[in-house]
Motif scaffolding. Structure first.
Motif, short mmCIF file in Angstrom:
data_model
loop_
_atom_site.label_atom_id
_atom_site.label_comp_id
_atom_site.label_asym_id
_atom_site.label_seq_id
_atom_site.Cartn_x
_atom_site.Cartn_y
_atom_site.Cartn_z
N SER A 29 22.77 -14.25 18.84
CA SER A 29 21.39 -14.45 19.28
C SER A 29 21.24 -14.60 20.78
O SER A 29 20.18 -14.31 21.33
CB SER A 29 20.78 -15.66 18.57
OG SER A 29 21.39 -16.85 18.98
N GLU A 30 22.28 -15.03 21.47
CA GLU A 30 22.17 -15.35 22.90
C GLU A 30 22.74 -14.29 23.84
O GLU A 30 22.31 -14.18 24.98
CB GLU A 30 22.86 -16.69 23.20
CG GLU A 30 22.27 -17.87 22.45
CD GLU A 30 20.82 -18.14 22.79
OE1 GLU A 30 20.43 -17.98 23.96
OE2 GLU A 30 20.06 -18.51 21.87
N ASP A 122 21.41 -20.12 36.95
CA ASP A 122 20.22 -20.97 36.80
C ASP A 122 19.55 -20.84 35.44
O ASP A 122 19.06 -21.81 34.90
CB ASP A 122 19.22 -20.68 37.92
CG ASP A 122 19.71 -21.20 39.26
OD1 ASP A 122 20.59 -22.09 39.27
OD2 ASP A 122 19.22 -20.72 40.29
N GLU A 123 19.50 -19.65 34.91
CA GLU A 123 18.87 -19.42 33.60
C GLU A 123 19.92 -19.35 32.49
O GLU A 123 19.65 -18.83 31.42
CB GLU A 123 18.06 -18.12 33.62
CG GLU A 123 17.01 -18.06 34.71
CD GLU A 123 15.93 -19.13 34.55
OE1 GLU A 123 15.51 -19.38 33.40
OE2 GLU A 123 15.53 -19.71 35.56
N ASP A 145 21.20 -33.69 31.01
CA ASP A 145 20.43 -32.89 31.97
C ASP A 145 20.20 -31.46 31.46
O ASP A 145 19.73 -30.60 32.20
CB ASP A 145 21.13 -32.86 33.33
CG ASP A 145 22.58 -32.41 33.24
OD1 ASP A 145 23.18 -32.46 32.15
OD2 ASP A 145 23.12 -32.00 34.28
N CYS A 146 20.49 -31.22 30.21
CA CYS A 146 20.28 -29.91 29.58
C CYS A 146 19.28 -30.04 28.45
O CYS A 146 19.05 -31.12 27.91
CB CYS A 146 21.60 -29.37 29.03
SG CYS A 146 22.83 -28.99 30.30
N LYS A 147 18.71 -28.91 28.09
CA LYS A 147 17.73 -28.84 27.01
C LYS A 147 18.38 -28.18 25.80
O LYS A 147 19.02 -27.13 25.93
CB LYS A 147 16.53 -28.01 27.49
CG LYS A 147 15.47 -27.75 26.44
CD LYS A 147 14.31 -26.97 27.02
CE LYS A 147 14.69 -25.52 27.15
NZ LYS A 147 13.60 -24.63 27.52
N ILE A 148 18.20 -28.77 24.63
CA ILE A 148 18.74 -28.18 23.40
C ILE A 148 17.85 -27.00 23.01
O ILE A 148 16.65 -27.14 22.80
CB ILE A 148 18.81 -29.20 22.26
CG1 ILE A 148 19.74 -30.35 22.63
CG2 ILE A 148 19.29 -28.52 20.97
CD1 ILE A 148 19.76 -31.49 21.63
N VAL A 149 18.48 -25.82 22.93
CA VAL A 149 17.78 -24.61 22.52
C VAL A 149 17.92 -24.42 21.01
O VAL A 149 16.98 -24.03 20.33
CB VAL A 149 18.36 -23.38 23.26
CG1 VAL A 149 17.76 -22.08 22.76
CG2 VAL A 149 18.18 -23.53 24.77
N SER A 163 20.52 -25.24 27.49
CA SER A 163 20.27 -24.58 28.78
C SER A 163 19.91 -25.65 29.80
O SER A 163 19.60 -26.79 29.43
CB SER A 163 19.14 -23.57 28.65
OG SER A 163 17.93 -24.22 28.33
N LYS A 164 19.95 -25.26 31.05
CA LYS A 164 19.56 -26.20 32.10
C LYS A 164 18.09 -26.52 31.93
O LYS A 164 17.28 -25.65 31.62
CB LYS A 164 19.79 -25.58 33.48
CG LYS A 164 21.25 -25.42 33.83
CD LYS A 164 21.38 -24.88 35.24
CE LYS A 164 22.83 -24.73 35.65
NZ LYS A 164 22.96 -24.23 37.01
#
Length: 168
Positions: A29-30, A122-123, A145-149, A163-164
């Motif tokens: 998926s990524e 960055d992305e 400091d990361c976001k759970i995708v 991701s950041k």
């Protein structure tokens, strides 16, 4: 669906373990063609090979020299190559990646968290696996400091795609 021919020899990673299967799901998926991907702790090379078969440029490393050799052999059998492969870990490169895959164990993911995040563009996206569910909170603290995708759980094993976080 990708077909991957694999001889794991003494290295980890056949695709049957819940963490490897979850990583393959996350890769599907990524990872897109023309992305740059790092497989940190490559074992048999299965995850890097999957990313390369999707058209990514892949670098890989493992602290075990047997795994590095086995990854090269498996890549050759599958008609793909690694741009770079080295014995060692994340600090072995200054490159930055769209996707960084680390299917290791929770304690190591915590220990090398800053190195893994440094490798991200960055992305970029991190695929973190090898986490027993009872250690998930410990890992999440290292990646606060990361976001759970995405969170994938198979049996007692958790794979986190992060991701950041956006900067305010």
């Amino acid at each position: 669906m990708l077909n991957i021919e694999l001889d794991p020899a003494l290295a980890f990673g056949t695709g049957h373990h819940p963490t490897t299967a979850a990583c393959l799901e996350a890769i599907a998926s990524e990872v897109k063609a023309d992305m740059e991907v790092a497989d940190i702790g490559c074992g048999s090379g299965i995850l890097g090979i999957a990313a390369a078969k999707l058209g990514a440029t892949v670098d890989a490393c493992d602290t075990d020299p047997v795994s590095v050799g086995n990854s090269l052999e498996n890549a050759d059998v599958n008609g793909v190559t690694f741009r770079e492969i080295w014995e060692g870990s994340a600090p072995g490169t200054q490159n930055r990646y769209d996707v960084v895959i680390a299917n290791i164990v929770a304690d190591v993911l915590v220990f090398i968290a800053s190195d893994l995040k440094r490798l991200l563009k960055d992305e970029g996206t991190l695929v973190l696996s090898g986490i027993l569910d009872k250690y998930e909170d410990k890992v999440l603290k290292a990646y606060v400091d990361c976001k759970i995708v995405k969170r994938i759980q198979r049996e007692e094993w958790v794979t986190l795609v992060v991701s950041k976080k956006e900067k305010n």
